[in-house]
Design an enzyme around this catalytic site. Structure first.
Site: not given
Ligand code: PLP
Length: 405
Positions: A74, A154, A182, A203-204, A329
């Site tokens: 993302a 998030n 999210q 995906a993660h 942190c």
């Molecule tokens: C985790 C996250 C991202 C970043 O995604 P990656 O695939 O880790 O680069 C972007 N936007 C939101 C809202 C996220 O929670």
């Protein structure tokens, strides 16, 4: 038996679902072809798997598979959306609106574009972290070419009024991008209903592998065009060159299929667990504050400030529970989170906030364990806090004359 530590940081990342791993494995070894190889069956098999995944992902957001472009995640999708639109449409205007609580991948890209001559509005949000339509409307100018507003936050889980924002953007003829990372699998996401033109996915965060994501790019009414930020072999219709990560894409597709299958039951299950956690904490602790919207929030998010307790200290006091705090942190300055700043809760409460993120493998037993351990730790830390004691004695801390030594 409870497995420790308990993972409650599902907004940061999620474990890969075993079914997803299983679907991916053949694509490392036997079906290892380059999806761009047109001359033999190795390539054809890889390409066919990619196209299946493209459809599985498109189905989750109500899109056409042709509208999905694979990226590395993302962060890249957000970069591509903002920079791609800015470059492509700069002759139309130079103004871009982004929410103040967006992910850094949006905020920092916007700041970069500012150095390139674009005008950026960092749109304020209300006390719950929600974009207000009238504020958005007032920010729009003749020069506005793009609005980027996340579907769900998030940190505090607040869900934005996507349909209303999309309607406004469409009326004004402005491209609308949304970081929906999210929201996927937690609320229904529909690019048609939302009138969204660009949408970032990864995906993660949905039990798929790390390092693979996608950008939805609308092809009809209007057809959105993007300048690429990655040049090379012209993969993904020229919008994102680079050999496709076939196993990652297959896993992403399987993960998408699973979240769609679970969408009718999983949000409700998470909501019940989250409510149990919140109620359990409230029942035994005073001086807590819920951050984010009380109702329009992700079912798996609970962000709470425990007054008179440092979030970092609290996290250290509950080593068996993996959560995150409202203090960055990672930075040397221990700045409170910009999201909590944007909702105006004040430094003290921002530093005392904890984010609980629930997910697919969260159990009731884990929630009860979390309640017990958190209550214990907060009470212990408060017992050591003279401020909490004074507040309990009815002393207004604002009137206290502090001396220098
Ligand atoms: C985790 C996250 C991202 C970043 O995604 P990656 O695939 O880790 O680069 C972007 N936007 C939101 C809202 C996220 O929670």
């Amino acid at each position: 038996m409870l497995k420790k530590p308990v993972y409650l940081d599902y907004h940061a990342t999620t474990p890969v679902d075993p079914e997803v791993v299983e679907a991916m494995i053949p694509y490392f070894t036997s079906v290892f072809g380059n999806a761009a190889s047109r001359n033999h069956s190795f390539g054809w098999s890889a390409e066919s798997a990619v196209e299946t995944a493209r459809k599985q992902i498109a189905d989750v957001i109500g899109a056409n598979p042709k509208e999905i472009v694979f990226t590395s995640g993302a962060t890249e999708s957000n970069n591509l959306a903002l920079r791609g639109v800015a470059e492509m449409y700069k002759s139309k205007g130079n103004h871009i609106i982004v929410g103040r609580t967006e992910h850094k991948a949006v905020l920092d890209t916007a700041k970069f574009l500012e150095t390139q001559g674009f005008q950026i509005t960092f749109l304020p949000v209300d006390e719950f972290g929600m974009v207000e339509l009238s504020v958005l409307e007032n920010a729009i100018t003749e020069q506005t070419i793009l609005i980027s507003i996340m579907a769900a936050n998030n940190e505090i889980g607040t869900i934005n009024p996507m349909e209303e924002i999309g309607k406004l953007a469409k009326e004004k003829g402005i491209i609308f991008h949304s970081d929906a990372v999210q929201a996927i699998g937690k609320i229904p996401v529909d690019v048609q209903k939302w009138n969204v033109d660009l949408l970032s996915l990864t995906a993660h965060k949905i039990y798929g592998p790390k390092g693979i994501g996608a950008l939805y790019i609308r092809r009809k009414s209007p057809r959105v065009r993007l300048s690429p930020i990655m040049f090379g072999g012209g993969h993904e219709r020229g919008m994102r060159s680079g050999t496709l990560n076939v196993p990652g894409i297959v896993g992403f597709g399987k993960a998408a299929e699973l979240v769609l299958k679970n969408l009718s039951t999983e949000p409700e299950r998470l909501y019940k667990l989250r409510s149990r956690l919140h109620a359990g904490l409230l029942a035994k602790l005073d001086e807590t504050k819920l951050n984010g919207h009380p109702v329009k929030r992700l079912p798996n998010n609970l962000n709470v400030s425990f007054a008179y307790v440092e979030g970092e200290a609290l996290m250290m006091a509950i080593p068996d529970i993996a959560v995150s705090s409202g203090s960055a942190c990672t930075s040397a300055s221990l700045e409170p989170s910009y999201v909590l700043k944007a909702i105006g809760i004040g430094e003290e409460l921002a530093h005392s906030s904890i984010r609980f993120g629930l997910g697919r493998f969260t159990t009731e037993e884990e929630i009860d364990f979390t309640i017990e351990k958190t209550v214990e730790a907060v009470n212990r830390l408060r017992e050591m806090s003279p401020l909490y004691e004074m507040a309990k004695e009815g002393i207004d801390l604002k009137t206290v004359q502090w001396t220098a030594h």
